[in-house]
Design a protein around this motif. Sequence first.
Motif, short mmCIF file in Angstrom:
data_model
loop_
_atom_site.label_atom_id
_atom_site.label_comp_id
_atom_site.label_asym_id
_atom_site.label_seq_id
_atom_site.Cartn_x
_atom_site.Cartn_y
_atom_site.Cartn_z
N UNK A 31 0.79 -1.22 0.00
CA UNK A 31 0.00 0.00 0.00
C UNK A 31 0.83 1.28 0.00
N UNK A 32 2.06 1.22 0.49
CA UNK A 32 2.90 2.41 0.53
C UNK A 32 3.51 2.74 -0.83
N UNK A 33 3.47 1.79 -1.76
CA UNK A 33 4.02 2.03 -3.08
C UNK A 33 5.53 2.04 -3.06
N UNK A 34 6.13 2.74 -4.03
CA UNK A 34 7.58 2.81 -4.08
C UNK A 34 8.04 4.04 -4.84
N UNK A 35 9.29 4.46 -4.59
CA UNK A 35 9.83 5.62 -5.30
C UNK A 35 9.89 5.39 -6.80
N UNK A 36 9.71 6.46 -7.55
CA UNK A 36 9.66 6.38 -9.01
C UNK A 36 10.91 5.73 -9.60
N UNK A 78 -6.61 1.52 -6.42
CA UNK A 78 -7.61 0.46 -6.23
C UNK A 78 -6.92 -0.88 -6.43
N UNK A 79 -6.20 -1.31 -5.42
CA UNK A 79 -5.35 -2.50 -5.53
C UNK A 79 -6.14 -3.75 -5.92
N UNK A 85 -8.24 -6.89 -12.66
CA UNK A 85 -8.12 -6.49 -14.06
C UNK A 85 -6.91 -7.15 -14.71
N UNK A 86 -5.78 -7.15 -14.02
CA UNK A 86 -4.58 -7.80 -14.56
C UNK A 86 -4.81 -9.30 -14.75
N UNK A 87 -5.46 -9.92 -13.78
CA UNK A 87 -5.77 -11.35 -13.90
C UNK A 87 -6.65 -11.63 -15.11
#
Length: 96
Positions: A31-36, A78-79, A85-87
């Motif tokens: 949820x925190x994501x990551x640096x670009x 929207x994880x 969607x990817x699935x």
Amino acid sequence: MDPKQEATLSYALLTDPARADICRALLEAGEDGMPAADLAAAVGLNLRRAGRIFQELLQADIVALTVRDRQVCYSLKARREIRQALGYIEDSGLLS
């Protein structure tokens, strides 16, 4: 834009392998994501190419941008929906 149009746009965006790779990396990041810069490196893109994709995903309201410790970071909005969607795209063979 109505929800059906938004969903269609999201599916269209995710059928690009680089965009899908970025979303997969963000799913794994949590949820925190990551640096670009780390995100670009994780998917094998230079920062310039990744920056264009980040902008597209921002405009489509798929990712959120935050600044942490003087770094631009991205996370999925929207994880669960992106995972689904990817699935669907992978199972359908739509990923080009």
